[in-house]
Design a protein around this motif. Structure first.
Motif, PDB file in Angstrom:
ATOM      1  N   UNK A  42       8.771  12.250  -6.032  1.00 40.16           N
ATOM      2  CA  UNK A  42      10.116  11.991  -6.534  1.00 40.16           C
ATOM      3  C   UNK A  42      10.635  10.608  -6.170  1.00 40.16           C
ATOM      4  N   UNK A  43      10.157  10.018  -5.067  1.00 38.51           N
ATOM      5  CA  UNK A  43      10.583   8.684  -4.654  1.00 38.51           C
ATOM      6  C   UNK A  43       9.690   7.579  -5.225  1.00 38.51           C
ATOM      7  N   UNK A  44       8.671   7.981  -5.960  1.00 43.80           N
ATOM      8  CA  UNK A  44       7.751   7.051  -6.619  1.00 43.80           C
ATOM      9  C   UNK A  44       7.042   6.121  -5.630  1.00 43.80           C
ATOM     10  N   UNK A  45       6.715   6.677  -4.443  1.00 42.38           N
ATOM     11  CA  UNK A  45       6.035   5.848  -3.446  1.00 42.38           C
ATOM     12  C   UNK A  45       4.902   6.590  -2.733  1.00 42.38           C
ATOM     13  N   UNK A  46       4.507   7.741  -3.265  1.00 40.62           N
ATOM     14  CA  UNK A  46       3.396   8.500  -2.709  1.00 40.62           C
ATOM     15  C   UNK A  46       2.664   9.184  -3.858  1.00 40.62           C
ATOM     16  N   UNK A  47       1.323   9.245  -3.755  1.00 36.33           N
ATOM     17  CA  UNK A  47       0.521   9.866  -4.800  1.00 36.33           C
ATOM     18  C   UNK A  47      -0.111  11.163  -4.314  1.00 36.33           C
ATOM     19  N   UNK A  48      -0.195  12.132  -5.209  1.00 39.62           N
ATOM     20  CA  UNK A  48      -0.981  13.339  -4.991  1.00 39.62           C
ATOM     21  C   UNK A  48      -2.127  13.278  -5.989  1.00 39.62           C
ATOM     22  N   UNK A  88       0.835  -1.199   0.000  1.00 40.51           N
ATOM     23  CA  UNK A  88       0.000   0.000   0.000  1.00 40.51           C
ATOM     24  C   UNK A  88       0.872   1.252   0.000  1.00 40.51           C
ATOM     25  N   UNK A  89       0.475   2.237  -0.792  1.00 41.92           N
ATOM     26  CA  UNK A  89       1.187   3.511  -0.788  1.00 41.92           C
ATOM     27  C   UNK A  89       0.220   4.628  -0.390  1.00 41.92           C
ATOM     28  N   UNK A  90       0.740   5.669   0.262  1.00 45.39           N
ATOM     29  CA  UNK A  90      -0.117   6.785   0.676  1.00 45.39           C
ATOM     30  C   UNK A  90      -0.637   7.565  -0.532  1.00 45.39           C
ATOM     31  N   UNK A  91      -1.873   8.016  -0.418  1.00 42.24           N
ATOM     32  CA  UNK A  91      -2.487   8.844  -1.456  1.00 42.24           C
ATOM     33  C   UNK A  91      -3.071  10.086  -0.796  1.00 42.24           C
ATOM     34  N   UNK A  92      -2.480  11.223  -1.086  1.00 41.97           N
ATOM     35  CA  UNK A  92      -2.937  12.498  -0.537  1.00 41.97           C
ATOM     36  C   UNK A  92      -4.007  13.057  -1.478  1.00 41.97           C
ATOM     37  N   UNK A  93      -5.157  13.412  -0.925  1.00 38.07           N
ATOM     38  CA  UNK A  93      -6.272  13.889  -1.736  1.00 38.07           C
ATOM     39  C   UNK A  93      -6.394  15.406  -1.590  1.00 38.07           C
ATOM     40  N   UNK A  94      -6.355  16.106  -2.735  1.00 34.69           N
ATOM     41  CA  UNK A  94      -6.348  17.570  -2.755  1.00 34.69           C
ATOM     42  C   UNK A  94      -7.441  18.098  -3.681  1.00 34.69           C
ATOM     43  N   UNK A  95      -8.111  19.168  -3.260  1.00 33.11           N
ATOM     44  CA  UNK A  95      -9.103  19.808  -4.113  1.00 33.11           C
ATOM     45  C   UNK A  95      -8.401  20.482  -5.289  1.00 33.11           C
ATOM     46  N   UNK A  96      -8.852  20.205  -6.482  1.00 30.16           N
ATOM     47  CA  UNK A  96      -8.213  20.757  -7.673  1.00 30.16           C
ATOM     48  C   UNK A  96      -8.332  22.268  -7.749  1.00 30.16           C
ATOM     49  N   UNK A  97      -9.398  22.835  -7.200  1.00 25.54           N
ATOM     50  CA  UNK A  97      -9.611  24.283  -7.279  1.00 25.54           C
ATOM     51  C   UNK A  97      -8.978  25.020  -6.104  1.00 25.54           C
ATOM     52  N   UNK A  98      -9.355  24.649  -4.886  1.00 26.91           N
ATOM     53  CA  UNK A  98      -8.899  25.399  -3.709  1.00 26.91           C
ATOM     54  C   UNK A  98      -7.494  25.003  -3.261  1.00 26.91           C
ATOM     55  N   UNK A  99      -7.050  23.829  -3.685  1.00 28.22           N
ATOM     56  CA  UNK A  99      -5.748  23.255  -3.289  1.00 28.22           C
ATOM     57  C   UNK A  99      -5.721  22.808  -1.830  1.00 28.22           C
ATOM     58  N   UNK A 100      -6.874  22.786  -1.164  1.00 26.72           N
ATOM     59  CA  UNK A 100      -6.933  22.288   0.211  1.00 26.72           C
ATOM     60  C   UNK A 100      -6.802  20.772   0.221  1.00 26.72           C
ATOM     61  N   UNK A 101      -6.195  20.254   1.303  1.00 31.28           N
ATOM     62  CA  UNK A 101      -6.028  18.807   1.463  1.00 31.28           C
ATOM     63  C   UNK A 101      -7.255  18.250   2.169  1.00 31.28           C
ATOM     64  N   UNK A 102      -7.858  17.205   1.585  1.00 32.56           N
ATOM     65  CA  UNK A 102      -9.049  16.589   2.156  1.00 32.56           C
ATOM     66  C   UNK A 102      -8.732  15.455   3.117  1.00 32.56           C
TER      67      UNK A 102
END
Length: 199
Positions: A75-81, A12-26
């Motif tokens: 850059x480490x290819x182990x986390x998603x935005x 499993x890898x971490x996936x950070x979820x961000x609003x495309x418009x406001x750029x806030x992290x959900x």
């Protein structure tokens, strides 16, 4: 997209979820290759739920889906935005984010300046605060001031003194923010109109 699913436990890898418009992290979730594939296929963000031990599409029960806009790996290819367009609140508690924050647009220093203007409008003595004195004089005086500053910007735009042009531009923007609040609005109301025009 090259990703290293072997670096963490259970692939499993971490996936950070961000609003495309406001750029806030959900929120922060976790994905395996199967969850990533389903997200790309359905365009709805799907995680691997560690508690349910299965794939879980955000919103499958609530209807509060996270519609996919884009995916980037780090850059480490182990986390998603993952940038999304949310449907409703993201957190299971009913808040916009899992940090109990509202998903509001923030314009950085401009938003801070709007807060200062609002505070001066509501809490300052007009004898001590220039902003409070403008609000006390009313909408006609504020609108007049915006007009004067706009003329000064035009005049300076025709000359070659960049410092004076930027100084007058700052004055115009400042007074325009005051005018917006005098009319019961903020910059975000104007931005929404501009966004509608680009559709």
């Amino acid at each position: 997209m090259k990703l290293d699913f072997t670096k963490y436990t259970n692939g499993l890898i971490p996936a950070i979820i961000q609003d495309n418009e406001t750029k806030n992290i959900f929120m922060l979730g976790y994905m395996n290759q199967e969850a990533l594939n389903k997200t790309l296929e359905t365009k709805k963000v799907t995680f691997f739920s560690r508690s349910k031990n299965r794939l879980w599409t955000k919103g499958e029960e609530s209807g509060n889906f996270l519609n996919l806009i884009s995916i980037q790996n780090d850059c480490d290819e182990d986390t998603l935005l993952i940038k999304v367009n949310p449907v409703g609140p993201t957190c299971h508690t009913g808040t916009d984010t899992c940090w109990q924050e509202k998903n509001e647009q923030d314009y950085g220093f401009i938003s801070k300046l709007e807060t200062i203007i609002e505070d001066r409008k509501n809490n300052s003595n007009s004898e001590k605060s220039y902003v409070a004195s403008l609000f006390e004089k009313g909408i006609n005086k504020i609108a007049q001031k915006v007009g004067e500053e706009a003329v000064e910007v035009v005049i300076e735009a025709k000359d070659d003194n960049d410092n004076l042009f930027l100084n007058e531009s700052a004055d115009l923007l400042f007074h325009y923010l005051i005018l917006l609040q005098a009319k019961g609005f903020k910059l975000d109301n104007v931005v929404k109109f501009l966004k509608e025009r680009t559709k």
